[in-house]
Design a protein around this motif. Structure first.
Motif, PDB file in Angstrom:
ATOM      1  N   PRO A  33     -23.567  12.582 -34.300  1.00 28.43           N
ATOM      2  CA  PRO A  33     -22.445  11.783 -33.679  1.00 28.43           C
ATOM      3  C   PRO A  33     -22.262  11.799 -32.299  1.00 28.43           C
ATOM      4  CG  PRO A  33     -22.014  12.549 -35.933  1.00 28.43           C
ATOM      5  CD  PRO A  33     -23.089  13.321 -35.575  1.00 28.43           C
ATOM      6  N   GLN A  34     -22.446  12.982 -31.810  1.00 30.64           N
ATOM      7  CA  GLN A  34     -22.406  13.118 -30.360  1.00 30.64           C
ATOM      8  C   GLN A  34     -23.502  13.094 -29.510  1.00 30.64           C
ATOM      9  OE1 GLN A  34     -20.855  15.366 -32.728  1.00 30.64           O
ATOM     10  NE2 GLN A  34     -19.160  13.909 -32.718  1.00 30.64           N
ATOM     11  N   GLY A  35     -24.666  12.382 -30.278  1.00 31.09           N
ATOM     12  CA  GLY A  35     -25.773  12.081 -29.451  1.00 31.09           C
ATOM     13  C   GLY A  35     -26.580  13.466 -29.076  1.00 31.09           C
ATOM     14  N   ARG A  36     -26.166  14.600 -29.950  1.00 33.34           N
ATOM     15  CA  ARG A  36     -27.039  15.874 -29.644  1.00 33.34           C
ATOM     16  C   ARG A  36     -28.187  16.027 -30.490  1.00 33.34           C
ATOM     17  NH1 ARG A  36     -21.748  19.582 -30.281  1.00 33.34           N
ATOM     18  NH2 ARG A  36     -21.830  18.389 -32.348  1.00 33.34           N
ATOM     19  N   PRO A  37     -29.164  16.513 -30.091  1.00 29.24           N
ATOM     20  CA  PRO A  37     -30.330  16.676 -31.014  1.00 29.24           C
ATOM     21  C   PRO A  37     -30.091  17.555 -32.442  1.00 29.24           C
ATOM     22  CG  PRO A  37     -31.113  17.078 -28.737  1.00 29.24           C
ATOM     23  CD  PRO A  37     -29.641  16.971 -28.753  1.00 29.24           C
ATOM     24  N   TYR A  38     -30.390  17.460 -33.375  1.00 30.29           N
ATOM     25  CA  TYR A  38     -30.120  18.189 -34.548  1.00 30.29           C
ATOM     26  C   TYR A  38     -31.699  18.163 -35.198  1.00 30.29           C
ATOM     27  CZ  TYR A  38     -28.865  19.500 -39.161  1.00 30.29           C
ATOM     28  OH  TYR A  38     -28.558  20.251 -40.475  1.00 30.29           O
ATOM     29  N   ALA A  39     -32.185  19.533 -35.485  1.00 33.34           N
ATOM     30  CA  ALA A  39     -33.718  19.430 -36.081  1.00 33.34           C
ATOM     31  C   ALA A  39     -33.585  20.311 -37.295  1.00 33.34           C
ATOM     32  CB  ALA A  39     -34.421  20.622 -35.065  1.00 33.34           C
ATOM     33  N   SER A  40     -34.543  19.806 -38.228  1.00 33.70           N
ATOM     34  CA  SER A  40     -34.334  20.512 -39.558  1.00 33.70           C
ATOM     35  C   SER A  40     -35.748  20.474 -40.117  1.00 33.70           C
ATOM     36  CB  SER A  40     -33.366  19.603 -40.452  1.00 33.70           C
ATOM     37  OG  SER A  40     -33.817  18.149 -40.643  1.00 33.70           O
ATOM     38  N   LEU A  41     -36.092  21.112 -41.098  1.00 35.36           N
ATOM     39  CA  LEU A  41     -37.379  21.094 -41.941  1.00 35.36           C
ATOM     40  C   LEU A  41     -37.375  20.239 -42.813  1.00 35.36           C
ATOM     41  CD1 LEU A  41     -40.107  22.789 -42.101  1.00 35.36           C
ATOM     42  CD2 LEU A  41     -38.844  24.309 -43.622  1.00 35.36           C
ATOM     43  N   VAL A  42     -38.523  19.446 -42.984  1.00 34.70           N
ATOM     44  CA  VAL A  42     -38.668  18.467 -43.992  1.00 34.70           C
ATOM     45  C   VAL A  42     -40.301  18.570 -44.543  1.00 34.70           C
ATOM     46  CG1 VAL A  42     -36.898  16.832 -43.228  1.00 34.70           C
ATOM     47  CG2 VAL A  42     -39.380  16.768 -42.277  1.00 34.70           C
ATOM     48  N   THR A  43     -40.553  18.180 -45.596  1.00 34.88           N
ATOM     49  CA  THR A  43     -41.749  18.098 -45.986  1.00 34.88           C
ATOM     50  C   THR A  43     -42.362  16.719 -46.024  1.00 34.88           C
ATOM     51  OG1 THR A  43     -40.659  17.462 -48.375  1.00 34.88           O
ATOM     52  CG2 THR A  43     -41.386  19.809 -47.979  1.00 34.88           C
ATOM     53  N   THR A  44     -43.577  16.686 -45.676  1.00 31.24           N
ATOM     54  CA  THR A  44     -44.260  15.211 -45.210  1.00 31.24           C
ATOM     55  C   THR A  44     -45.474  14.968 -46.134  1.00 31.24           C
ATOM     56  OG1 THR A  44     -45.551  16.426 -43.680  1.00 31.24           O
ATOM     57  CG2 THR A  44     -43.104  15.462 -42.840  1.00 31.24           C
ATOM     58  N   ALA A  45     -45.761  13.669 -46.060  1.00 33.78           N
ATOM     59  CA  ALA A  45     -47.003  13.243 -46.603  1.00 33.78           C
ATOM     60  C   ALA A  45     -47.386  11.975 -45.592  1.00 33.78           C
ATOM     61  CB  ALA A  45     -46.806  12.585 -47.870  1.00 33.78           C
ATOM     62  N   THR A  46     -48.414  11.092 -45.806  1.00 37.50           N
ATOM     63  CA  THR A  46     -48.714  10.067 -45.177  1.00 37.50           C
ATOM     64  C   THR A  46     -48.954   8.778 -46.039  1.00 37.50           C
ATOM     65  OG1 THR A  46     -51.055  10.416 -44.966  1.00 37.50           O
ATOM     66  CG2 THR A  46     -49.428  11.381 -43.465  1.00 37.50           C
ATOM     67  N   THR A  47     -48.749   7.625 -45.517  1.00 36.46           N
ATOM     68  CA  THR A  47     -49.010   6.459 -46.098  1.00 36.46           C
ATOM     69  C   THR A  47     -50.643   6.331 -45.657  1.00 36.46           C
ATOM     70  OG1 THR A  47     -49.001   4.988 -44.071  1.00 36.46           O
ATOM     71  CG2 THR A  47     -46.993   5.246 -45.318  1.00 36.46           C
ATOM     72  N   ILE A  48     -51.134   5.221 -46.379  1.00 36.51           N
ATOM     73  CA  ILE A  48     -52.716   5.129 -46.329  1.00 36.51           C
ATOM     74  C   ILE A  48     -53.033   4.885 -44.781  1.00 36.51           C
ATOM     75  CG2 ILE A  48     -54.699   3.781 -46.887  1.00 36.51           C
ATOM     76  CD1 ILE A  48     -53.408   3.065 -49.200  1.00 36.51           C
ATOM     77  N   ALA A  49     -52.047   4.142 -44.080  1.00 37.67           N
ATOM     78  CA  ALA A  49     -52.365   3.955 -42.647  1.00 37.67           C
ATOM     79  C   ALA A  49     -52.139   5.096 -41.771  1.00 37.67           C
ATOM     80  CB  ALA A  49     -51.455   2.779 -42.139  1.00 37.67           C
TER      81      ALA A  49
END
Length: 244
Positions: A33-49
């Motif tokens: 909310p203050q415009g500061r960067p916030y980093a977190s770990l996420v799991t990912t996949a991809t669309t066909i594109a």
């Protein structure tokens, strides 16, 4: 070493796409909310594109940040830590926006890559999100630092291939598990195991063995089911020949 493993000239676009397709996790940076960067770990996949897919809980801080401001960055890291140097592998920093997307393709492709997520993906507070890429920044070693526009990172997908992708993946896993193993061991030089297909796109086949991802590039782009069947059959013959 076979012809699919030989060293090729550096191709920034192909390297970046490879990282995006292989990465199972990423660091998602959102704005608080203050415009500061916030980093977190996420799991990912991809669309066909090739667009990243995320499964996020509305209770998570990063999701609440995205509800206020959809702008985000996603850092994806490819294999390459075998030397002991965590910076040895290629990585891509993507910038863009993240929004919830109910497209069935996102759920199917994400859960194929992360089957453990099926246990909570249906909870009311979870939803699938698409990362719409604006640009990418590839770091692939000394002198290999390149900015890449989204148009180059993503691939065009013909309707015929999009419609057959799901059934083709299921068919490979149900009827051609032997070919998938040979793709991994003979064409990619990877260890033997229960390899399974988790996705197809115009440029290649994504596979997984436990938590180990792999990607088999096609010798030429495919645009429809006929092209796909012919390409997979040709690669299977090549793999069997190499194993003989």
């Amino acid at each position: 070493m076979n012809d699919l493993q030989t060293e090729r000239p550096f191709d920034a676009v192909s390297s970046a796409r490879q990282v995006m397709r292989l990465a199972l996790t990423g660091s998602l940076a959102t704005l608080d909310p203050q415009g500061r960067p916030y980093a977190s770990l996420v799991t990912t996949a991809t669309t066909i594109a090739g667009e990243p897919i995320l499964l996020l809980s509305k209770l998570a801080v990063h999701t609440q940040n995205l509800d206020r401001d959809p702008r985000a960055s996603l850092l994806l890291v490819g294999p390459g830590g075998e030397t002991g140097d965590p910076l040895a592998g290629a990585r891509v920093s993507l910038t863009g926006t993240v929004a919830r997307d109910a497209d069935e393709q996102l759920e199917r492709r994400f859960l194929a890559r992360h089957p453990e997520a099926a246990g909570y993906a249906g909870f009311a507070d979870f939803a699938f999100y698409r990362f719409t890429v604006d640009s990418g920044h590839l770091v692939a070693g000394f002198g290999r630092i390149v900015d890449i526009p989204a148009a180059d990172l993503l691939v065009d997908v013909e309707k015929g291939l999009a419609e057959t992708e799901s059934s083709a993946v299921s068919h490979m896993n149900e009827d051609h598990a032997d070919a998938l193993r040979l793709y991994a061991t003979e064409l990619l030089g990877l260890g033997d195991g229960s390899w399974r297909a988790v996705g197809l796109d115009p440029l290649g086949l994504d596979m997984l063995c436990g938590t180990v991802p792999a990607r088999l590039d096609f010798p030429a782009p495919v645009t429809n089911g006929g092209d796909l069947r012919a390409t997979l059959a040709t690669l299977a013959r090549k793999a069997r020949s190499a194993a003989a």
